[in-house]
Design an enzyme around this catalytic site. Structure first.
Site, PDB file in Angstrom:
ATOM      1  N   SER A   1      13.253  48.138  29.445  1.00  0.00           N
ATOM      2  CA  SER A   1      11.953  48.231  28.771  1.00  0.00           C
ATOM      3  C   SER A   1      10.775  47.908  29.678  1.00  0.00           C
ATOM      4  CB  SER A   1      11.937  47.271  27.570  1.00  0.00           C
ATOM      5  OG  SER A   1      12.287  45.953  27.977  1.00  0.00           O
TER       6      SER A   1
ATOM      7  N   ASP B   1       4.674  39.879  24.371  1.00  0.00           N
ATOM      8  CA  ASP B   1       5.598  39.322  23.375  1.00  0.00           C
ATOM      9  C   ASP B   1       6.483  38.307  24.071  1.00  0.00           C
ATOM     10  OD1 ASP B   1       7.548  40.824  24.753  1.00  0.00           O
ATOM     11  OD2 ASP B   1       7.386  42.503  23.371  1.00  0.00           O
TER      12      ASP B   1
ATOM     13  N   HIS C   1       7.994  40.601  27.438  1.00  0.00           N
ATOM     14  CA  HIS C   1       7.353  41.734  28.110  1.00  0.00           C
ATOM     15  C   HIS C   1       5.918  41.412  28.513  1.00  0.00           C
ATOM     16  CE1 HIS C   1      10.456  43.790  25.528  1.00  0.00           C
ATOM     17  NE2 HIS C   1      10.750  44.242  26.741  1.00  0.00           N
TER      18      HIS C   1
END
Length: 636
Positions: free
Chosen positions: A38, A304, A307
């Site tokens: 991600s 978050d 990330h």
């Protein structure tokens, strides 16, 4: 059909808006191909609460509200930002296995990174199958990058991140499992190398203990220790792979950012490791969080629990670009010395237009000069511009009617600014030349041998890093030697007012610059290898002069030169923080064709004393070197 067109337009708009402005600097890479999780995902998953056809990226939305349903897209991840700065096509930077692309008929991109991927899934996306799933529901699959016997593009830049999900999904619980996960990521790199990839940029795993997910918990210390084990294994195994592997020491960079957040535009009075912007899986920051009333993700490091915000992603992209662009600037250092030599030679040639002294007499000369350098259109080097000042003293002795011999010594100080952030490089050159001139009838010739010492006493490489800039400094030494010769024939009677002489020329010059280490030990500091750049030129030219008055002569030259050694220059580099992981990258390539022109005026002040003034121009494409010099000569 109308829906598909609208959707395709929205996707393309998302790619454009998610990117950063392209850089005008050169790039030797044909494209950019990304694998990972991600942290590098360019949009494999649909954004169900965003604009029509938009994709999810694992960072904050672009603002101003930053909220779902606002019509705002997600910011670009570091791989997209880096690729845009390299001038890579935006469609190529898009997701590889997007169900949206498949539905509307858009071409797939080269970013195979997928949110949630572990290191084994990253390897599969290269050698086996790329799968995009949500909660077990398969959205799309396609053969991996190297599946079905495909080969890697040797001129592409490959970009890999991974390992975090092995921890977060419970696969890493010990030293052995941390090392195994790192080994799987290294195997992905090895698979690319074996298929032909040459340039591969690899993240070291960020310290997961210093994320809002774990910071301040009982598991912080243990996770930090296993993150270090992962990186130790990864670095060791990458060093064994025969490719130009550029490691990104992301954990060291982030520790430097947290230590001085204000330098990078981040909040100085907030807990950057224990809070986040969105509140997703972590404590939302009270001052700048999504629901704070003063939402500003640019002040925070994490969006978050794990990330980065777009600001954090930009820091990593800038870091990566600083390494890739370093050789474009640093391979100009030998070219600076070549420029100093050419200026020295131009001043000598202007002096050689002086009438010869009587047989058995000396002629002394004093020359001052200034130069400017403008490098805008050349292969593999950063744009640069600068200036220099030169002082030369020397003398000649007329041996007989046909020969004159001489010596000259010169000092030149050059300063040049290069690259997007105006890096500052300075060179002091100490040059000495022995020369001989021949003249018999209508034939003439000159031959010169030059040796010099180079002192690069200020090498300040500057680059963007977040909202500000960072500089890494160093110094180096070097040497040069050169041979040059010309042979000409005067088409006019020697006693006439006009003199017109076509000539041929040959030049050889060799410049060596010693390797050095930049002075800091930060994540961005480099150790730079030795450099050698040889120049071999052949030329054709025309020398002209016109006697205006008994005491005044105007003279000039036109010449075209062909560079026989125009190969690309490569530079050995390594991070000071990772000295065992060296890599070699492309830099400057000398231009093949060069033109040269000069125009001067000589005035006899009194018998035996003359004043010379001359202008010199050299060019190749839009790169030019210009100079003016003023000199006195005295016969005795």
């Amino acid at each position: 059909m109308m829906k598909k067109t609208a959707l395709a337009t929205a996707v393309a708009l998302g790619l454009v808006l998610g990117a950063t402005p392209a850089s005008a600097n050169p790039s030797p890479y044909s494209t950019m191909i990304v694998f990972g999780d991600s942290l590098s995902d360019a949009g494999q998953f649909p954004d169900l609460t965003g604009p029509l056809g938009a994709s999810t990226r694992f960072t904050n939305r672009t603002g101003p509200s930053y909220k779902d349903g606002s019509g705002e897209i997600y910011g670009a991840v570091s791989s997209t930002q880096l690729g845009t700065r390299l001038g890579i096509d935006s469609l190529a930077l898009g997701a590889s296995t997007s169900a949206i692309n498949q539905a509307v008929g858009l071409p797939d991109g080269n970013n195979w990174a997928t949110g949630g991927y572990r290191t084994d899934q990253i390897y599969d996306s290269i050698t086996g199958e790329s799968r995009v799933e949500i909660a077990g529901l398969l959205l799309r699959s396609r053969p991996g990058y190297l599946a079905n016997g495909n080969r890697a593009d040797p001129n592409a830049l490959y970009y890999l991140s991974g390992g975090g999900n092995d921890f977060l999904q419970g696969q890493v619980t010990s030293v052995a499992t941390a090392s195994a996960a790192a080994g799987r990521l290294a195997s992905s790199v090895a698979a690319l190398q074996q298929a032909g990839a040459r340039y591969i940029m690899v993240w070291l795993l960020p310290d997961l203990g210093l994320t809002p997910y774990l910071y301040g918990t009982a598991n912080q210390a243990g996770t930090s220790a296993l993150s270090a084990v992962f990186n130790q294994t990864l670095v060791s195994q990458l060093a064994q792979i025969d490719a130009e592997i550029i490691p990104l020491n992301v954990p060291l960079l982030l520790s430097e950012v947290v230590a001085e957040p204000g330098r990078y535009g981040l909040a100085t009075d907030q807990n950057l490791l224990g809070t986040c912007f969105s509140g997703n899986g972590c404590t939302e920051n009270a001052a700048y969080g999504l629901n704070s009333g003063n939402a500003d993700p640019s002040k925070l490091l994490f969006n978050d629990s794990v990330h980065p915000t777009s600001a954090g992603q930009k820091l990593i992209a800038d870091y990566a670009y600083s390494l890739l662009s370093a050789p474009w600037e640093l391979t100009l250092l030998p070219e600076l010395a070549h420029g100093s030599l050419r200026s020295h030679q131009d001043s000598l040639r202007a002096q050689w237009n002086q009438p010869w002294q009587a047989v058995g007499q000396w002629q002394a000369m004093l020359d001052t000069a200034g130069q400017s350098l403008d490098m805008d259109d050349h292969r593999g080097g950063a744009k640069a511009n600068g200036h220099g000042l030169n002082l030369m003293v020397g003398g000649s002795y007329r041996l007989n009617t046909a020969w004159r011999l001489g010596l000259a010594g010169g000092y030149q100080r050059q300063r040049v600014e290069a690259g997007a952030a105006d890096s500052d490089y300075s060179l002091s050159s100490y040059l000495g030349t022995a020369f001989a001139q021949y003249r018999q009838g209508r034939f003439w010739a000159d031959l010169a041998a030059t040796a010099g010492k180079l002192d690069y006493d200020q090498l300040k490489r500057t680059f963007d890093l977040g909202v500000g800039e960072r500089s890494e400094k160093g110094d180096s030494q070097g040497a040069l030697w050169a041979l040059s010769g010309r042979l000409g024939y005067n088409l006019m009677a020697p006693a006439g007012p006009w003199q017109v002489s076509p000539f041929i020329s040959a030049d050889y010059a060799s410049v060596e610059v010693d390797g050095y280490s930049e002075k800091s030990t930060r994540a961005t500091a480099l150790t730079v290898g030795d450099q050698r750049q040889d120049s071999r030129r052949l030329g054709l030219g025309l020398h002209l002069s016109r006697q205006l008055t008994p005491a005044t002569v105007v003279f000039g030259e036109l010449a075209h030169e062909r560079e026989l050694n125009d190969d690309v220059q490569y530079l050995d580099l390594s991070l000071r923080s990772l000295p065992a992981n060296g890599f070699k990258l492309q830099g400057y390539s000398p231009a093949r064709n060069h033109d040269r022109a000069s125009l001067g005026l000589r005035h006899q002040l009194r018998p035996g004393l003359a004043l010379n003034a001359a202008y010199q121009w050299r060019g190749s494409g839009q790169s030019t070197q210009q100079g003016v010099n003023l000199a006195l000569s005295l016969d005795f």
